[in-house]
Design an enzyme around this catalytic site. Structure first.
Site, PDB file in Angstrom:
ATOM      1  CB  SER A 223      -0.963  -0.060   1.183  1.00 50.29           C
ATOM      2  OG  SER A 223      -2.046   0.779   0.920  1.00 50.29           O
ATOM      3  CG  HIS A 365      -5.716  -2.479   1.433  1.00 52.77           C
ATOM      4  ND1 HIS A 365      -5.029  -2.156   0.291  1.00 52.77           N
ATOM      5  CD2 HIS A 365      -5.179  -1.714   2.418  1.00 52.77           C
ATOM      6  CE1 HIS A 365      -4.136  -1.224   0.561  1.00 52.77           C
ATOM      7  NE2 HIS A 365      -4.197  -0.945   1.853  1.00 52.77           N
TER       8      HIS A 365
HETATM    9  C1  GTR Z   1      -5.386   4.413   2.102  1.00 53.48           C
HETATM   10  C2  GTR Z   1      -4.843   5.233   0.972  1.00 53.48           C
HETATM   11  C3  GTR Z   1      -4.155   4.319  -0.004  1.00 53.48           C
HETATM   12  C4  GTR Z   1      -3.216   3.366   0.676  1.00 53.48           C
HETATM   13  C5  GTR Z   1      -3.751   2.835   1.984  1.00 53.48           C
HETATM   14  C6  GTR Z   1      -2.717   2.123   2.867  1.00 53.48           C
HETATM   15  O1  GTR Z   1      -6.121   5.132   2.998  1.00 53.48           O
HETATM   16  O2  GTR Z   1      -5.902   5.891   0.370  1.00 53.48           O
HETATM   17  O3  GTR Z   1      -3.504   5.088  -0.992  1.00 53.48           O
HETATM   18  O4  GTR Z   1      -1.994   3.945   0.864  1.00 53.48           O
HETATM   19  O5  GTR Z   1      -4.300   3.835   2.754  1.00 53.48           O
HETATM   20  O6  GTR Z   1      -1.555   2.526   2.935  1.00 53.48           O
HETATM   21  O7  GTR Z   1      -3.100   1.131   3.506  1.00 53.48           O
END
Ligand code: GTR
Length: 382
Positions: A223, A365
């Site tokens: 991420s 995620h």
């Molecule tokens: C989210 C962000 C993403 C990603 C994510 C993370 O809120 O919008 O771009 O970076 O966090 O790092 O888990």
């Protein structure tokens, strides 16, 4: 209320493939002045530096290189870690500049059964520090160190907060103290740049540790950490390969698709990640002189593995696949052919093969054992 509705719809995030606008990507093999790039010499001499400068000046900011001194101290060494399977080293990397300093706390496990310099997976950890617990009392799929040791790899990690706290009010309290000129420059480095900078300082250490094969260091990030792993590998060619997991917007996904997270959103929620100049592209993806396929191209001919999760549409798994596909022609200049099919493979159908790998794991995620098991297969493919 009418006005409010209008405003929210402008910024609504799109998850509908049929609403992706048509777009034209900047041509990776044509210079700003219009010259066609036909071979790797022209790429390395002209176009690669040009693209790197475009990313520095418009997105990630400069990468300061000057330091006054660096000190490496082994704080802990335990040859009996992981029931005797690994040697744990905790290394303090102190970097000094302008009477300021930062300390990067590096944790690494080296497999005891291997002799000679060992290849490395280096994680840029953006999750809680317990995910990389050196005592191994806590174990996490985010960094399955035992699996990596059993597979014969060094597994290493540092935490992003050592470089720049992930917070808009505090990100300056780290590397940026040493480079105050970055704070006043519109193309100055911010947090993501600082994390990538940290990965390079760890690489400096690897080059000095004889247990480590510094020619085979794979930088891994998830991420926001995956945005940093891409940027680290793009600008520091000592990294042998890059794994970028669920890195999405301003990571491995094409900005121009405007699918899931968009530039306005990322710059608003995380104003401390990218340079001031990047804010000029809020709602103006098509005006960027680059798109993210060109960031992957900067890593060529070194292998890149861009991985995703099926429920993480925010990070646009399809846009990530397309970015890989659009970077292929630069690998082609080196005679390297990606085995990626024209359309993305199905969920869990991993393609962990150099020079370009891709998978879309079923689920959320995150970074899991499924992902890491595939990172190992990928690493063995080159
Ligand atoms: C989210 C962000 C993403 C990603 C994510 C993370 O809120 O919008 O771009 O970076 O966090 O790092 O888990």
């Amino acid at each position: 209320p009418v006005l409010l509705v209008a405003l929210t719809s402008v910024h609504a995030q799109n998850y509908d493939e049929s609403k992706v606008p048509s777009y034209t990507l900047p041509e990776v093999l044509r210079t700003v002045s219009g010259k066609e790039i036909k071979n790797k010499n022209q790429w390395e001499k002209t176009r690669r530096p040009e693209i790197l400068a475009l990313f520095e000046n418009n997105i990630y900011g400069q990468m300061p290189r000057a330091v006054d001194s660096i000190r490496h101290s082994v704080v802990t060494e335990d040859a009996q870690a992981m029931s005797g399977n690994a040697t744990l080293k905790e290394v303090a990397i102190d970097v000094f500049r302008n009477k300021k300093s930062v300390r990067i706390n590096l944790t690494l496990f080296i497999p005891n059964k291997k002799s000679g310099p060992v290849p490395v997976f280096l994680l840029i950890n953006n999750r809680p520090k317990s995910n990389t617990d050196p005592t191994r009392q806590k174990k996490s799929e985010f960094w399955p160190a035992e699996m990596m040791i059993d597979s014969g790899y060094v597994v290493a990690a540092f935490h992003v907060s050592d470089l720049a706290p992930d917070d808009k009010d505090n990100y300056v309290n780290g590397v940026l103290q040493m480079y105050p000129e970055q704070l006043s420059a519109d193309n100055g480095m911010k947090a993501i740049g600082a994390w990538a900078w940290g990965a390079s300082r760890v690489m400096d250490y690897f080059e000095k540790d004889r247990a480590i094969n510094a020619r085979k260091v794979i930088v891994v990030g998830h991420s926001r950490g995956g945005k940093a792993s891409l940027w680290a590998a793009s600008q520091d060619q000592r990294f042998a390969a890059c794994v970028t997991n669920c890195s999405g917007n301003t990571g491995a996904a094409l900005a121009r698709r405007q699918f899931g997270e968009r530039i306005t959103k990322i710059n608003t929620t995380f104003p401390h990640w990218f340079s001031n100049n990047y804010k000029k592209f809020n709602d103006k993806e098509n005006e960027l002189p680059v798109d993210q396929h060109m960031l992957i191209a900067l890593i060529a001919p070194r292998p890149v593995y861009a991985t995703n999760a099926s429920k993480d549409l925010w990070a646009d798994p399809t846009g990530t696949y397309l970015a890989l596909k659009h970077a292929e022609k630069v690998y082609g200049l080196y005679g390297k052919k990606s085995g990626l099919p024209a359309t993305p493979p199905g969920i869990n159908q991993s393609l962990p093969k150099a020079p370009m790998g891709y998978h879309n794991r079923e689920g959320e995620h995150d970074m899991t054992n499924f992902d890491w098991a595939n990172f190992i297969v990928f690493a063995k493919s080159f």
